[in-house]
Design an enzyme around this catalytic site. Structure first.
Site, PDB file in Angstrom:
ATOM      1  N   GLU A 304      11.207 -83.158  -2.366  1.00 43.00           N
ATOM      2  CA  GLU A 304      12.127 -82.017  -2.471  1.00 43.00           C
ATOM      3  C   GLU A 304      12.312 -81.572  -3.921  1.00 43.00           C
ATOM      4  O   GLU A 304      12.376 -80.381  -4.212  1.00 43.00           O
ATOM      5  CB  GLU A 304      13.486 -82.364  -1.844  1.00 43.00           C
ATOM      6  CG  GLU A 304      13.447 -82.600  -0.335  1.00 43.00           C
ATOM      7  CD  GLU A 304      13.205 -81.330   0.485  1.00 43.00           C
ATOM      8  OE1 GLU A 304      13.097 -80.232  -0.107  1.00 43.00           O
ATOM      9  OE2 GLU A 304      13.131 -81.439   1.722  1.00 43.00           O
ATOM     10  N   ARG A 308      11.018 -77.846  -5.136  1.00 45.85           N
ATOM     11  CA  ARG A 308      12.086 -76.907  -5.482  1.00 45.85           C
ATOM     12  C   ARG A 308      12.276 -76.791  -6.998  1.00 45.85           C
ATOM     13  O   ARG A 308      12.341 -75.690  -7.534  1.00 45.85           O
ATOM     14  CB  ARG A 308      13.405 -77.335  -4.837  1.00 45.85           C
ATOM     15  CG  ARG A 308      13.324 -77.425  -3.312  1.00 45.85           C
ATOM     16  CD  ARG A 308      14.703 -77.573  -2.679  1.00 45.85           C
ATOM     17  NE  ARG A 308      14.607 -78.111  -1.318  1.00 45.85           N
ATOM     18  CZ  ARG A 308      15.506 -77.906  -0.370  1.00 45.85           C
ATOM     19  NH1 ARG A 308      16.580 -77.185  -0.615  1.00 45.85           N
ATOM     20  NH2 ARG A 308      15.355 -78.433   0.831  1.00 45.85           N
ATOM     21  N   ASP A 437       3.918 -81.134   8.575  1.00 40.39           N
ATOM     22  CA  ASP A 437       3.569 -79.715   8.429  1.00 40.39           C
ATOM     23  C   ASP A 437       2.807 -79.362   7.150  1.00 40.39           C
ATOM     24  O   ASP A 437       1.683 -78.862   7.189  1.00 40.39           O
ATOM     25  CB  ASP A 437       4.831 -78.848   8.554  1.00 40.39           C
ATOM     26  CG  ASP A 437       5.980 -79.309   7.656  1.00 40.39           C
ATOM     27  OD1 ASP A 437       5.868 -80.354   7.006  1.00 40.39           O
ATOM     28  OD2 ASP A 437       7.012 -78.600   7.612  1.00 40.39           O
ATOM     29  N   GLU A 573      10.140 -69.826   7.506  1.00 44.37           N
ATOM     30  CA  GLU A 573       8.719 -69.932   7.888  1.00 44.37           C
ATOM     31  C   GLU A 573       8.178 -68.708   8.629  1.00 44.37           C
ATOM     32  O   GLU A 573       7.042 -68.270   8.387  1.00 44.37           O
ATOM     33  CB  GLU A 573       8.481 -71.198   8.721  1.00 44.37           C
ATOM     34  CG  GLU A 573       8.589 -72.478   7.926  1.00 44.37           C
ATOM     35  CD  GLU A 573      10.030 -72.901   7.632  1.00 44.37           C
ATOM     36  OE1 GLU A 573      10.247 -73.663   6.668  1.00 44.37           O
ATOM     37  OE2 GLU A 573      10.952 -72.439   8.355  1.00 44.37           O
TER      38      GLU A 573
END
Length: 673
Positions: A304, A308, A437, A573
């Site tokens: 993360e 980010r 994913d 998404e």
């Protein structure tokens, strides 16, 4: 690791050329002194020397040109005026009620200035419009270096504007003195992203750029204005109640901390740049310069914080050319490196960035496959910029190991990997949703980033898509929607996470980069499904997870929602994939679908006092049960992809020059030295 690619250095800049003449030289040349009186006498003498016939012909020509000019002005002027002087809404009438529909969106206050002409709003589309008069742009006051020649000039705010956005009126006194405006991004011929040297750079003086060298200015369209208005509304809440903190809690007018590193602010930096929100950007930059400190005794999640924070700083560095962001990126990059000190070189999930220690989650020694395979774009780029190979070596080693591992099913990977043994664990469960994913997304994107040279990445990607087709694709009833399910120990489940809606965009990107055309066909089928995950729900917003009906049942739609899954976190998404599909096909329906989604976000998630909130129940329009949290990706991704989707300018983050990381931060595609 793979070979480093450095990009060509930019040509030197020249601000001006000065020529000095001595008074004697100036006065010489036959006594010509260029004074107005001298010029008047000289012209009158020439006029008197002409014959009467010559003078009559010249006067007739002047009269003819004047009449022609008036006629052409009235015929061209009307459509031109209607383009430039569209009636604009007053943002003070901004409908703050949650029931808002942005049919006539509020707009940037700069547009309401009488002087807000097209020169201030260079934009966007390939449509042929009448040419406006060229606008000469002066040099900017801040070092803003466009990373490529075709960077779109951002909408610039006129400092002399009379009308203020209510969102900003209360802080105007504070910001007026400190805001540095840069009205024209500096565009250099053929400049590709250059790897900066390790020295801290002296700010270069930007050159002034003639308007003729720039793209034709076109006004922002209403839908883009609505995105800017939504961003400003969200930013208002963040600024008032959560400034410098990770996430806004808009209902309780407070904030929540995850890492304590201003996550929302860093995630939103490049969005503000792309939307042209210069004052907001400059204020956020000051926070990064003065208040962002990584020497904190805090555990962060490697994945993360990479996508980010590191990703956000790198992309903002490339867009703005401001070395502050590169310095901060180097700092956080170095502090994340202890995660790779494991027996297998598969990184731990968590790092203490102050102490330099790393560890797996408390309950296991496993890491998530998607997490360890979706940090590569960022660390590879950090190596390219700093010249320090250690970042790229660490993440390339992970990909090399995963490439050879057993436990895959026709290219599909399990969800967990052990940091001690380096082997997949919890075998037999395959999904394109949470925990797997972005592994698939980054296979393709690393191949693109590296100049399409790393064949192992491409092979793994192509094999995985074949695995998806073979094991996970099914059709729903009654609409025959193609969807991606999950496989658990040989049993198919018709469950699809909203996260899987990244896939149509990734497939389209691969097809655009020369992969098989049937990837594009599959992308078009899947984006229809992702849209239906919104359209078939009462609020027009998708839940976090849906189940598809495989058998027709009376009174049932394709999409079924379980009570535990009916929340919406403002995820990006579907809008992300709509952006790719629109960019590559030009089919306006994708823009229309995105517009519906934005209106539903405004209707059911907008908080009147500032900000947007996740909701717990997409099936209850009268009470969507707000959760009181605005995720940083709403500003970092969702609104950015919305703005790009509504743009018709393919050079607004050109997809042949940039690749987006999985948090929507654009990083440059490498060019061989």
């Amino acid at each position: 690791g793979a070979a480093m690619y450095s990009a060509a250095a930019p040509p030197p800049r020249r601000d001006f050329i000065s020529v000095t003449l001595s008074p004697e030289e100036a006065a010489g040349a036959g006594g010509y002194n260029n004074s107005k009186a001298w010029r008047r006498r000289s012209c009158w003498r020439k006029w008197k020397q002409l014959s009467r016939l010559q003078r009559s012909v010249i006067l007739f020509l002047f009269a003819f040109l004047a009449v022609g000019g008036v006629i052409s002005y009235t015929s061209i002027g009307e459509p031109w005026k209607s383009l430039t002087n569209k009636p604009l809404d007053d943002p003070k009438v901004e409908a703050e009620a949650p029931g808002l529909k942005l049919a006539n969106p509020a707009v940037l206050p700069a547009l309401q200035n009488a002087n807000a002409n097209l020169g201030d709003y260079p934009e966007l589309s390939p449509q042929k419009l009448p040419k406006p008069p060229p606008v000469r742009r002066g040099p900017s006051n801040l070092q803003i270096k466009a990373p490529r020649r075709d960077v779109r000039l951002k909408p610039r705010q006129d400092p002399s504007r009379a009308v203020e956005d209510p969102v900003q009126a209360n802080q105007q006194d504070k910001t007026d003195k400190s805001v540095i405006s840069w009205r024209g991004a500096v565009i250099e011929p053929d400049q590709i992203t250059e790897p900066p040297s390790n020295k801290v750079k002296e700010p270069e003086k930007p050159s002034s750029v003639e308007a003729e060298d720039q793209k034709e200015p076109v006004p922002l369209n209403d839908r883009q204005m609505a995105v800017i208005e939504a961003f400003r509304h969200a930013w208002k809440g963040y600024k008032e109640f959560a400034w410098g903190h990770d996430e806004l809690k808009p209902l309780s007018k407070s904030y929540s901390e995850w890492f304590g590193l201003g996550l929302t602010l860093i995630d939103a930096l490049d969005t503000m740049w792309i939307l042209g929100l210069n004052e907001e950007f400059e204020e956020a930059r000051k926070w990064v310069a003065n208040d962002l400190a990584f020497d904190k005794n805090v555990d962060v999640n490697l994945f993360e914080s990479t996508i980010r924070i590191l990703g956000g700083l790198l992309s903002t560095y490339h867009l703005s050319g401001d070395s502050l962001f590169l310095e901060k990126a180097k700092d956080i990059g170095n502090r994340l490196m202890p995660a790779f000190k494991t027996p297998s070189k598969i990184p731990y999930s968590d790092v203490n960035i102050g102490r330099g220690t790393a560890h797996p989650p408390r309950w296991t020694s496993d890491s998530t496959v998607a997490e360890v395979t979706s940090i590569q774009l960022e660390f590879r780029e950090l190596s390219r910029l700093t010249g320090d190979e250690k970042f790229q070596k660490a993440v390339d080693e992970v990909m090399k190991q995963v490439h050879t591992l057993s436990g895959k099913n026709d290219g599909l990977v399990p969800m967990f990997i052990n940091t001690n043994s380096g082997q997949f664990t919890h075998l037999g469960v395959y999904t394109l949703g949470a925990r797997a994913d972005s592994y698939y997304e980054y296979l393709l994107k690393q191949w693109i980033q590296g100049g399409k040279k790393e064949n192992e990445l491409l092979e793994d990607y192509m094999r995985a898509i074949e695995g998806v087709k073979k094991h996970l694709l099914q059709r729903s009833q009654p609409k025959q929607l193609t969807f991606v399910g999950e496989l658990a120990h040989g049993h198919f489940s018709a469950k699809m996470d909203h996260l899987v809606c990244f896939l149509p965009g990734t497939l389209a990107l691969g097809a655009h980069n020369g992969l098989t055309a049937d990837h594009m066909k599959l992308a078009e089928a899947l984006i229809e499904t992702c849209y239906q995950m919104y359209a078939q729900v009462e609020t027009g917003l998708s839940p976090e997870i849906v189940h598809f009906n495989l058998h027709a049942q009376k009174g049932h739609k394709d999409v079924e929602i379980k009570p535990a899954d009916r929340h919406n976190l403002l995820r990006p998404e579907t809008v992300e994939s709509l952006f790719y599909l629109y960019r590559f096909t030009g089919d306006k329906k994708y823009q229309d679908w995105g517009w519906e989604i934005l209106q539903n976000f405004n209707k059911y998630t907008r908080v009147p006092t500032g900000g947007y909130t996740s909701i717990n129940n997409v099936q209850n329009p009268s009470n969507p049960e707000p959760r009181d949290k605005m995720e940083s990706f709403f500003l970092g991704e969702t609104l950015k992809y919305m703005f790009l989707l509504f743009s018709d300018d393919i050079d607004l983050i050109n997809l042949d020059k940039y690749v987006f990381n999985t948090e929507a931060h654009p990083l440059p595609i490498w060019v061989p030295a």
